[in-house]
Design a protein around this motif. Structure first.
Motif, PDB file in Angstrom:
ATOM      1  N   LYS A  97       3.984   0.039 -11.317  1.00  0.00           N
ATOM      2  CA  LYS A  97       2.731   0.423 -10.684  1.00  0.00           C
ATOM      3  C   LYS A  97       2.957   0.978  -9.285  1.00  0.00           C
ATOM      4  O   LYS A  97       2.362   1.973  -8.895  1.00  0.00           O
ATOM      5  N   LEU A  98       3.834   0.312  -8.541  1.00  0.00           N
ATOM      6  CA  LEU A  98       4.117   0.790  -7.188  1.00  0.00           C
ATOM      7  C   LEU A  98       4.847   2.125  -7.220  1.00  0.00           C
ATOM      8  O   LEU A  98       4.620   2.992  -6.382  1.00  0.00           O
ATOM      9  N   ILE A  99       5.719   2.291  -8.201  1.00  0.00           N
ATOM     10  CA  ILE A  99       6.480   3.528  -8.286  1.00  0.00           C
ATOM     11  C   ILE A  99       5.550   4.693  -8.626  1.00  0.00           C
ATOM     12  O   ILE A  99       5.728   5.807  -8.145  1.00  0.00           O
ATOM     13  N   ARG A 100       4.523   4.403  -9.429  1.00  0.00           N
ATOM     14  CA  ARG A 100       3.575   5.460  -9.765  1.00  0.00           C
ATOM     15  C   ARG A 100       2.665   5.836  -8.605  1.00  0.00           C
ATOM     16  O   ARG A 100       2.077   6.898  -8.609  1.00  0.00           O
ATOM     17  N   SER A 101       2.527   4.946  -7.648  1.00  0.00           N
ATOM     18  CA  SER A 101       1.534   5.234  -6.611  1.00  0.00           C
ATOM     19  C   SER A 101       2.111   5.437  -5.213  1.00  0.00           C
ATOM     20  O   SER A 101       1.365   5.792  -4.310  1.00  0.00           O
ATOM     21  N   THR A 102       3.382   5.239  -5.011  1.00  0.00           N
ATOM     22  CA  THR A 102       3.953   5.504  -3.685  1.00  0.00           C
ATOM     23  C   THR A 102       5.177   6.399  -3.805  1.00  0.00           C
ATOM     24  O   THR A 102       5.868   6.380  -4.810  1.00  0.00           O
TER      25      THR A 102
ATOM     26  N   ARG B  75       0.368  14.594  -8.902  1.00  0.00           N
ATOM     27  CA  ARG B  75       1.446  13.601  -8.832  1.00  0.00           C
ATOM     28  C   ARG B  75       2.758  14.233  -8.389  1.00  0.00           C
ATOM     29  O   ARG B  75       3.568  13.588  -7.727  1.00  0.00           O
ATOM     30  N   VAL B  80       5.533  11.455  -6.833  1.00  0.00           N
ATOM     31  CA  VAL B  80       5.769  10.389  -7.801  1.00  0.00           C
ATOM     32  C   VAL B  80       6.153  10.956  -9.167  1.00  0.00           C
ATOM     33  O   VAL B  80       6.373  10.204 -10.113  1.00  0.00           O
ATOM     34  N   ILE B  98      -4.330   8.149  -5.793  1.00  0.00           N
ATOM     35  CA  ILE B  98      -4.033   8.183  -7.214  1.00  0.00           C
ATOM     36  C   ILE B  98      -3.684   6.754  -7.570  1.00  0.00           C
ATOM     37  O   ILE B  98      -2.959   6.114  -6.829  1.00  0.00           O
ATOM     38  N   GLU B  99      -4.158   6.248  -8.674  1.00  0.00           N
ATOM     39  CA  GLU B  99      -3.894   4.857  -9.014  1.00  0.00           C
ATOM     40  C   GLU B  99      -4.085   3.979  -7.788  1.00  0.00           C
ATOM     41  O   GLU B  99      -3.168   3.350  -7.280  1.00  0.00           O
ATOM     42  N   GLY B 102      -2.688   0.565  -7.428  1.00  0.00           N
ATOM     43  CA  GLY B 102      -1.299   0.409  -7.863  1.00  0.00           C
ATOM     44  C   GLY B 102      -0.469  -0.509  -6.983  1.00  0.00           C
ATOM     45  O   GLY B 102       0.375  -1.240  -7.465  1.00  0.00           O
ATOM     46  N   GLY B 103      -0.720  -0.460  -5.682  1.00  0.00           N
ATOM     47  CA  GLY B 103       0.100  -1.250  -4.785  1.00  0.00           C
ATOM     48  C   GLY B 103      -0.348  -2.698  -4.639  1.00  0.00           C
ATOM     49  O   GLY B 103       0.331  -3.494  -4.014  1.00  0.00           O
ATOM     50  N   HIS B 121       2.770   1.999   2.951  1.00  0.00           N
ATOM     51  CA  HIS B 121       2.507   3.375   3.348  1.00  0.00           C
ATOM     52  C   HIS B 121       2.892   3.625   4.798  1.00  0.00           C
ATOM     53  O   HIS B 121       2.552   4.657   5.360  1.00  0.00           O
TER      54      HIS B 121
END
Lengths: 265, 249
Positions: A97-102, B75, B80, B98-99, B102-103, B121
């Motif tokens: 999830k983190l890889i997809r968003s950061t 993306r 990403v 996006i998402e 996610g974090g 970030h």
């Protein structure tokens, strides 16, 4: 290329610290109890081998004396190795999830696991030193200057684990069954590493094979400070070369597979 | 723009290739040594031959039918996804919406999650301290009441609101928005609009994916039209919207 990744990772050291701190916080959440959990495993395993080999078989000579100290010098870094390979190979999958968003450099997730597990090893060192002090007071060991080589061993092991993590983590995303294979190989590696025995117990050819296990050479650094036997050069040299080779290979595979991994994750 | 002629985002002939079936039997050996797959028929290009420059302060709307490659392009810009062909250069920091969630980690409290995500970030603890109230205010009173509750107990709307709030508080000069405005209730939507307008007047660069003509017209000056992974339109937002609706008549 290589420098740019190092630079980018260095720029993200703050994030790395946050992640490692979080790992340790989770690990040591219940303060002292958490700490006990992390050392309980290697401590109990050492005790089991001690009981089996020293008390039941009643044969010394599998390892150096005192055997329990010998076991611990191998078991604690093995815990680091085992944990970092198991979790490092899962690093990308676990943080999907983190890889997809950061847009953080993806190598960071592997590095973070190796560091967290490494710090756990560092925190377990007082136990080892405690045993060392006890045996020293009882006059059973004579520590020597080579104790300062311990950090050298740690540095090599760190690089080794980073290489293995970079190599395995993208593969694990793409190949589902890899997880099981890694578990089995790790168990085999435990016995293929001179943790519960000394290298010279193995007969000729086998001994040479064991040299090519990078952990063999690394253990030399951890042990030589406590035990007055000469360090074995060939496994050390091989260990350093294999480590550097794995780091190179790991980076290559990681870079090659990264675009595919990002599509699949 | 004359003072800063370098575009903040330049895409140079980018292309990205996907497999038709998501999970595939992959030969690791093949991918390492050959790089190309041996069954080209089973792949398609999610994006192909895309080139454009975006300058600081531009507000760009991405339009196109589902599966046209809008989110993929976003993306790629967010870094990403990595393109298989060409190159995208992003010269400023990006705040990706996006998402959004996610974090966030379900087991941590909302408070811890704010520090964690903002930290990921690039904000320091002190910087988050400074903005903490602003973030929570924006996310709404429900979120404030649940600050010390594990994040997984939040409703999905609350999660998205907090995510939006954290990411838009970042100082990044480029903002990527992927249809997040579709979630959230009416009141929150209005707040989002206000926040986006504030960001735009702050000379940030905006990239917006939306199916709402109203949103696109309201925020964007320039439009990019993606059709089956190819860039078929690039011009003023209104013209691109016209082209898009003509295509879909």
């Amino acid at each position: 290329m290589a420098t740019s990744v190092v630079k980018r990772l260095y720029q993200q050291r703050k994030v790395l610290r946050i992640m490692v701190q979080r790992d340790l916080k989770v690990r040591y959440a219940q303060s002292f109890l958490g700490y006990i959990w992390t050392i309980l495993d290697p401590l109990l395993m050492s005790m089991i081998y001690f009981v089996v080999f020293s008390l039941i078989f009643q044969r010394g000579g599998y390892g150096l004396q005192p055997y329990i100290l010998f076991l611990l010098t191998g078991m604690l870094p093995w815990q680091w190795f085992n944990g970092a390979v198991t979790e490092g190979s899962r690093a990308l999958q676990a943080e999907a999830k983190l890889i997809r968003s950061t847009r953080l450099p993806r190598e960071l997730w592997v590095l973070r696991v190796v560091m967290s597990k490494g710090l756990e090893y560092v925190f377990s060192l007082p136990i080892l030193l405690g045993f060392g002090v006890v045996f020293f007071i009882r006059g059973e060991i004579e520590p020597n200057w080579r104790l300062v080589l311990l950090p050298v061993g740690m540095a090599i092991q760190f690089v080794l684990l980073l290489g293995v993590g970079l190599l395995l983590s993208p593969i694990l995303v793409l190949v589902n069954d890899m997880n099981r294979i890694i578990r089995i190989v790790l168990r085999m590696f435990f016995y293929a590493t001179p943790i519960i025995y000394t290298l010279d117990r193995a007969p000729g050819v086998l001994q040479t094979i064991l040299w090519f296990n990078p952990m063999t050479g690394i253990l030399e650094f951890y042990r030589s400070g406590f035990f007055p036997v000469p360090m074995q050069l060939p496994p050390i040299l091989i260990s350093v070369s294999v480590t550097l080779g794995l780091l190179f290979l790991g980076r290559l595979v990681f870079k090659r597979l990264e675009p595919t991994v990002l599509k699949e994750i | 723009m004359a003072a800063n002629p370098k575009p903040v985002i330049s895409a140079d002939d980018i292309g990205i290739e996907f497999f038709r079936s998501r999970k595939r039997n992959l030969s690791i050996r093949e991918i390492i040594f050959k790089r190309r797959m041996s069954h080209p028929r089973e792949t398609f290009w999610g994006l192909r031959n895309i080139s454009f420059d975006i300058h600081a302060g531009d507000a760009v709307g991405l339009v196109g039918a589902n599966g046209g490659g809008k989110s993929t392009l976003l993306r790629v810009i967010a870094g990403v996804l990595l393109p298989d062909e060409g190159k995208v250069t992003v010269r400023k920091g990006v705040a990706p919406l996006i998402e959004l969630t996610g974090g966030f980690l379900g087991d941590l409290t909302a408070r811890e999650n704010i520090y964690l995500t903002a930290g990921l970030h690039g904000l320091t603890h002190d910087q988050v301290d400074e903005r903490f109230d602003e973030i929570v205010d924006f996310a709404g009173p429900q979120v404030r009441d649940g600050l010390d509750m594990p994040f997984r107990h939040f409703s999905s709307g609350m999660k998205v609101r907090l995510g939006f709030s954290v990411v838009t508080t970042l100082d990044e000069p480029i903002i990527l928005v992927d249809e997040v405005l579709a979630v959230g209730d009416k009141a929150f939507k209005e707040k989002c609009y206000a926040r986006m307008e504030a960001l735009l007047s702050d000379n940030r660069t905006l990239f917006l994916v939306s199916h709402s003509q109203g949103d696109l017209k309201r925020f964007c000056t320039r439009g990019l039209y993606l059709k089956s992974g190819e860039l078929v339109g690039d011009g003023p937002m209104n013209d691109v919207l016209k082209q898009y609706s003509q295509d879909n008549r």
